[in-house]
Design a protein around this motif. Sequence first.
Motif, short mmCIF file in Angstrom:
data_model
loop_
_atom_site.label_atom_id
_atom_site.label_comp_id
_atom_site.label_asym_id
_atom_site.label_seq_id
_atom_site.Cartn_x
_atom_site.Cartn_y
_atom_site.Cartn_z
N SER A 74 0.72 -1.23 0.14
CA SER A 74 -0.09 0.00 0.19
C SER A 74 0.85 1.29 0.09
CB SER A 74 -0.71 0.06 1.11
OG SER A 74 -0.21 0.21 2.38
N MET A 75 2.26 1.10 0.34
CA MET A 75 2.97 2.24 0.26
C MET A 75 3.99 2.12 -0.98
SD MET A 75 3.62 2.71 4.32
CE MET A 75 4.38 4.21 4.17
N SER A 76 3.53 1.92 -2.04
CA SER A 76 4.31 1.42 -3.24
C SER A 76 5.52 2.80 -3.70
CB SER A 76 3.54 1.56 -4.52
OG SER A 76 2.58 2.66 -4.80
N ASP A 77 5.41 3.95 -3.15
CA ASP A 77 6.45 4.92 -3.33
C ASP A 77 7.38 4.84 -2.30
OD1 ASP A 77 4.53 5.65 -1.46
OD2 ASP A 77 5.07 7.90 -1.41
N VAL A 78 7.55 3.87 -1.50
CA VAL A 78 8.46 3.78 -0.45
C VAL A 78 9.40 2.43 -0.80
CG1 VAL A 78 8.94 3.27 2.06
CG2 VAL A 78 7.36 5.04 1.17
N GLU A 79 10.52 2.67 -0.90
CA GLU A 79 11.60 1.36 -0.90
C GLU A 79 12.17 0.96 0.44
OE1 GLU A 79 15.42 0.24 -3.47
OE2 GLU A 79 14.85 2.50 -3.39
N TRP A 80 11.93 -0.18 0.65
CA TRP A 80 12.21 -0.53 1.86
C TRP A 80 12.94 -2.18 1.93
CZ3 TRP A 80 10.02 -5.15 3.96
CH2 TRP A 80 9.05 -5.79 3.31
N ARG A 81 13.57 -2.09 3.08
CA ARG A 81 14.41 -3.57 3.39
C ARG A 81 14.10 -4.20 4.77
NH1 ARG A 81 14.61 -3.02 -1.17
NH2 ARG A 81 16.38 -3.03 -2.54
N TRP A 82 14.12 -5.36 4.93
CA TRP A 82 14.06 -5.88 6.39
C TRP A 82 15.40 -6.48 6.97
CZ3 TRP A 82 9.38 -6.15 9.20
CH2 TRP A 82 9.36 -7.12 10.26
N ALA A 83 15.81 -5.99 7.96
CA ALA A 83 17.21 -6.38 8.45
C ALA A 83 17.21 -6.76 9.66
CB ALA A 83 18.12 -5.03 8.72
N VAL A 84 17.87 -7.92 9.74
CA VAL A 84 17.93 -8.80 11.25
C VAL A 84 19.38 -9.03 11.61
CG1 VAL A 84 15.53 -9.79 11.04
CG2 VAL A 84 17.60 -10.99 10.02
N LEU A 85 19.58 -9.29 12.74
CA LEU A 85 20.88 -9.73 13.16
C LEU A 85 21.19 -11.06 12.65
CD1 LEU A 85 23.26 -8.93 15.06
CD2 LEU A 85 22.24 -10.46 16.82
#
Length: 157
Positions: free
Chosen positions: A101-112
Amino acid sequence: MDKFKDFPQQPRQMTGAEGEMYFQNMLGKITAFDPHEIIAVNRSGFSYAMWVAQILKLPLGAYWPKQQRLLTTADPKRIVFVDDNILKGSTYLATKEFMKSMSDVEWRWAVLFSDWHTPEEVRNEIIQGVRLPYFAEEPMWGSRKISQDYGVRYRDE
């Protein structure tokens, strides 16, 4: 017989040195993505996200996955969600749907770290400090540091 040498896939608690190495690796990958804001995943991601935001001198937002509630400080176009670890990836996959729903936001998921429970397709999409072949408990410094300054926790304390 040394159970950690002979059976490396057995559960164990990672050492502080290992945790530091994995954190630095995760931090380097987050830096390479060049985010505008760091998002702490409620609850376990708050410590790591705060440290990343402080080190990179970026704003810190928050995300409550069960409510799918995202709080940002501005209108960022590049964000990184930071959590402590990932097992089967259900929170990540739900967030992936939410972020459509936020197609204008580039994102990543980061974990230890990810571990042997984490599906390969999830591992291939996320930033991770390390891919472990066993179930690990996070290092003690990951959750028990208390800052000298009220309301602020620094990585080097």
